[in-house]
Enzyme design. Structure first.
Site, PDB file in Angstrom:
ATOM      1  N   SER A 136      -0.261 -16.096   2.581  1.00 27.76           N
ATOM      2  CA  SER A 136       0.129 -17.408   1.984  1.00 27.76           C
ATOM      3  C   SER A 136      -0.597 -17.467   0.713  1.00 27.76           C
ATOM      4  O   SER A 136      -1.865 -17.629   0.454  1.00 27.76           O
ATOM      5  CB  SER A 136      -0.428 -18.723   2.841  1.00 27.76           C
ATOM      6  N   HIS A 162       4.361 -15.403   1.091  1.00 28.94           N
ATOM      7  CA  HIS A 162       4.573 -16.757   1.676  1.00 28.94           C
ATOM      8  C   HIS A 162       4.269 -18.018   0.700  1.00 28.94           C
ATOM      9  O   HIS A 162       3.198 -18.071   0.232  1.00 28.94           O
ATOM     10  CB  HIS A 162       3.880 -17.133   3.013  1.00 28.94           C
ATOM     11  N   ASP A 213       3.938 -21.953   0.006  1.00 30.91           N
ATOM     12  CA  ASP A 213       3.977 -23.181   0.676  1.00 30.91           C
ATOM     13  C   ASP A 213       4.193 -24.544  -0.357  1.00 30.91           C
ATOM     14  O   ASP A 213       3.499 -24.823  -1.312  1.00 30.91           O
ATOM     15  CB  ASP A 213       2.396 -23.384   1.216  1.00 30.91           C
ATOM     16  N   MET A 235       4.531 -28.151  -0.967  1.00 37.32           N
ATOM     17  CA  MET A 235       4.182 -29.643  -0.539  1.00 37.32           C
ATOM     18  C   MET A 235       4.533 -30.651  -1.503  1.00 37.32           C
ATOM     19  O   MET A 235       4.136 -30.313  -2.641  1.00 37.32           O
ATOM     20  CB  MET A 235       2.602 -29.476  -0.327  1.00 37.32           C
ATOM     21  N   GLY A 248      -0.462 -28.815   5.712  1.00 40.01           N
ATOM     22  CA  GLY A 248      -0.963 -29.120   4.808  1.00 40.01           C
ATOM     23  C   GLY A 248      -1.918 -28.433   3.844  1.00 40.01           C
ATOM     24  O   GLY A 248      -2.219 -28.786   2.691  1.00 40.01           O
ATOM     25  N   PHE A 249      -2.775 -27.968   4.761  1.00 37.77           N
ATOM     26  CA  PHE A 249      -3.741 -27.360   4.123  1.00 37.77           C
ATOM     27  C   PHE A 249      -4.086 -25.874   4.772  1.00 37.77           C
ATOM     28  O   PHE A 249      -3.903 -25.425   5.843  1.00 37.77           O
ATOM     29  CB  PHE A 249      -5.056 -28.106   4.495  1.00 37.77           C
ATOM     30  N   GLY A 280      -6.994 -22.711   5.572  1.00 41.69           N
ATOM     31  CA  GLY A 280      -8.141 -22.788   6.031  1.00 41.69           C
ATOM     32  C   GLY A 280      -8.679 -23.552   7.252  1.00 41.69           C
ATOM     33  O   GLY A 280      -9.928 -23.756   7.686  1.00 41.69           O
ATOM     34  N   ASP A 293       2.303 -19.532  11.632  1.00 39.92           N
ATOM     35  CA  ASP A 293       1.519 -19.918  10.457  1.00 39.92           C
ATOM     36  C   ASP A 293       0.393 -20.936  10.551  1.00 39.92           C
ATOM     37  O   ASP A 293       0.638 -21.962  11.111  1.00 39.92           O
ATOM     38  CB  ASP A 293       2.809 -20.515   9.654  1.00 39.92           C
ATOM     39  N   GLY A 294      -0.730 -20.222  10.248  1.00 37.78           N
ATOM     40  CA  GLY A 294      -2.073 -21.113  10.326  1.00 37.78           C
ATOM     41  C   GLY A 294      -3.020 -20.656  11.311  1.00 37.78           C
ATOM     42  O   GLY A 294      -2.901 -20.260  12.611  1.00 37.78           O
ATOM     43  N   GLY A 295      -4.430 -20.322  10.514  1.00 46.38           N
ATOM     44  CA  GLY A 295      -5.491 -19.960  11.355  1.00 46.38           C
ATOM     45  C   GLY A 295      -5.242 -18.468  12.045  1.00 46.38           C
ATOM     46  O   GLY A 295      -6.023 -18.181  12.785  1.00 46.38           O
ATOM     47  N   GLY A 346      -3.206 -16.986   5.020  1.00 43.27           N
ATOM     48  CA  GLY A 346      -3.905 -17.202   3.764  1.00 43.27           C
ATOM     49  C   GLY A 346      -5.121 -17.118   3.445  1.00 43.27           C
ATOM     50  O   GLY A 346      -5.587 -16.113   2.908  1.00 43.27           O
TER      51      GLY A 346
HETATM   52  C1  DX5 Z   1      -0.362 -24.892   5.922  1.00 39.39           C
HETATM   53  C2  DX5 Z   1       0.330 -23.621   5.416  1.00 39.39           C
HETATM   54  C3  DX5 Z   1      -0.051 -22.377   5.498  1.00 39.39           C
HETATM   55  C4  DX5 Z   1      -1.573 -21.997   5.094  1.00 39.39           C
HETATM   56  C5  DX5 Z   1      -2.042 -20.702   6.054  1.00 39.39           C
HETATM   57  O1  DX5 Z   1       0.327 -26.112   5.941  1.00 39.39           O
HETATM   58  O2  DX5 Z   1       1.919 -23.918   5.663  1.00 39.39           O
HETATM   59  O3  DX5 Z   1       0.770 -21.421   5.077  1.00 39.39           O
HETATM   60  O4  DX5 Z   1      -1.462 -21.779   3.740  1.00 39.39           O
HETATM   61  O5  DX5 Z   1      -3.513 -20.695   5.448  1.00 39.39           O
HETATM   62  P1  DX5 Z   1      -4.562 -20.045   6.625  1.00 39.39           P
HETATM   63  O6  DX5 Z   1      -3.858 -18.795   6.949  1.00 39.39           O
HETATM   64  O7  DX5 Z   1      -5.606 -20.204   5.873  1.00 39.39           O
HETATM   65  O8  DX5 Z   1      -4.321 -21.051   7.762  1.00 39.39           O
HETATM   66 ZN    ZN Z   2       3.173 -22.080   5.472  1.00 38.67          ZN
END
Ligand code: DX5
Ligand code: ZN
Length: 213
Positions: A6, A31, A33, A35, A140-141, A143, A173-175, A195
């Site tokens: 991401s 990827h 994102d 928003m 949304g974010f 990390g 997606d995420g963490g 990401g």
């Molecule tokens: C969150 C995004 C993710 C995010 C993943 O809303 O959809 O794609 O950037 O980031 P990490 O891998 O750091 O959780």
């Molecule tokens: Zn995403």
């Protein structure tokens, strides 16, 4: 396992270089994102920036919409010809119509489920989509910490796939990191988004390789 870094966690001061670096380091998709500051409490990039990403990228784009007006954003990003456009089911009154529209534009449609959303809620759409993206954080974010209940959701979704005789890829997606990717693989995930794990490392090649289980 396919790996989609991401770019939300990239250094935006040198975005083109960052995109080239992950492509050279062996990622499968890029990827993106998107928003809008309404559906999620963050604002990221529009088509001007994503066009720069697209021209720096040698890999297909995976556009993840986190917006209120999906129809409008599909029109904005479709000219960039991403491989996938995914939208959140929580924010769409006419998902079947939107899926048809995305496909008619020559793009593979996918649906995103927030951590609380049941896979059964999209049962009657599963034969029409190419991808289901399961959020393992609240959107949304970057990390944030991985929410482990996504593993059970992958299994429920796979059972539904069999029941409906449907064929789509499953993305999480995420963490995601080099430790939890194994469990995701065993559950049947096809694509992971990462990401901070990729961009926070000083060697993109080895962090991407560690996700390819
Ligand atoms: C969150 C995004 C993710 C995010 C993943 O809303 O959809 O794609 O950037 O980031 P990490 O891998 O750091 O959780
Ligand atoms: Zn995403």
């Amino acid at each position: 396992m396919y790996v989609a870094p991401s770019i939300l966690s990239a250094d935006f001061g040198k975005l083109g270089e960052e995109v080239k670096a992950i492509c050279d380091a062996g990622c499968d998709l890029v990827h993106v994102d998107v928003m809008d500051g309404h559906f999620v409490p963050n604002l990221t990039m529009g088509p001007v920036v994503v066009e720069a990403v697209s021209s720096a990228s040698s890999k297909p784009l995976d556009v993840h919409l986190m917006v209120e007006n999906n129809n409008f954003f599909v029109d904005l990003f479709a000219p960039l010809k991403p491989k996938f456009i995914t939208f959140h089911i929580e924010e769409e009154k006419h998902p079947h119509r939107l899926i048809q529209k995305i496909r008619s534009l020559g793009i593979s449609p996918g649906i995103v489920l927030n951590p609380h959303t049941r896979p059964e809620s999209i049962e009657y759409l599963l034969n029409d989509i190419d991808l289901v993206l399961l959020m393992s954080v609240n959107p949304g974010f970057g990390g944030q910490k991985f929410i482990p209940s996504v593993i059970e959701k992958v299994k429920v979704l796979k059972d539904l796939m069999d029941k409906k005789n449907a064929k789509f890829m499953i993305e999480v997606d995420g963490g995601v990191n080099g430790l939890n990717v194994r469990e995701l693989d065993e559950a049947g995930v096809d694509i992971v988004v990462a990401g901070s794990y990729v961009f926070g490392s000083n060697d993109y090649e080895s962090s991407i390789a560690s996700l390819k289980v």
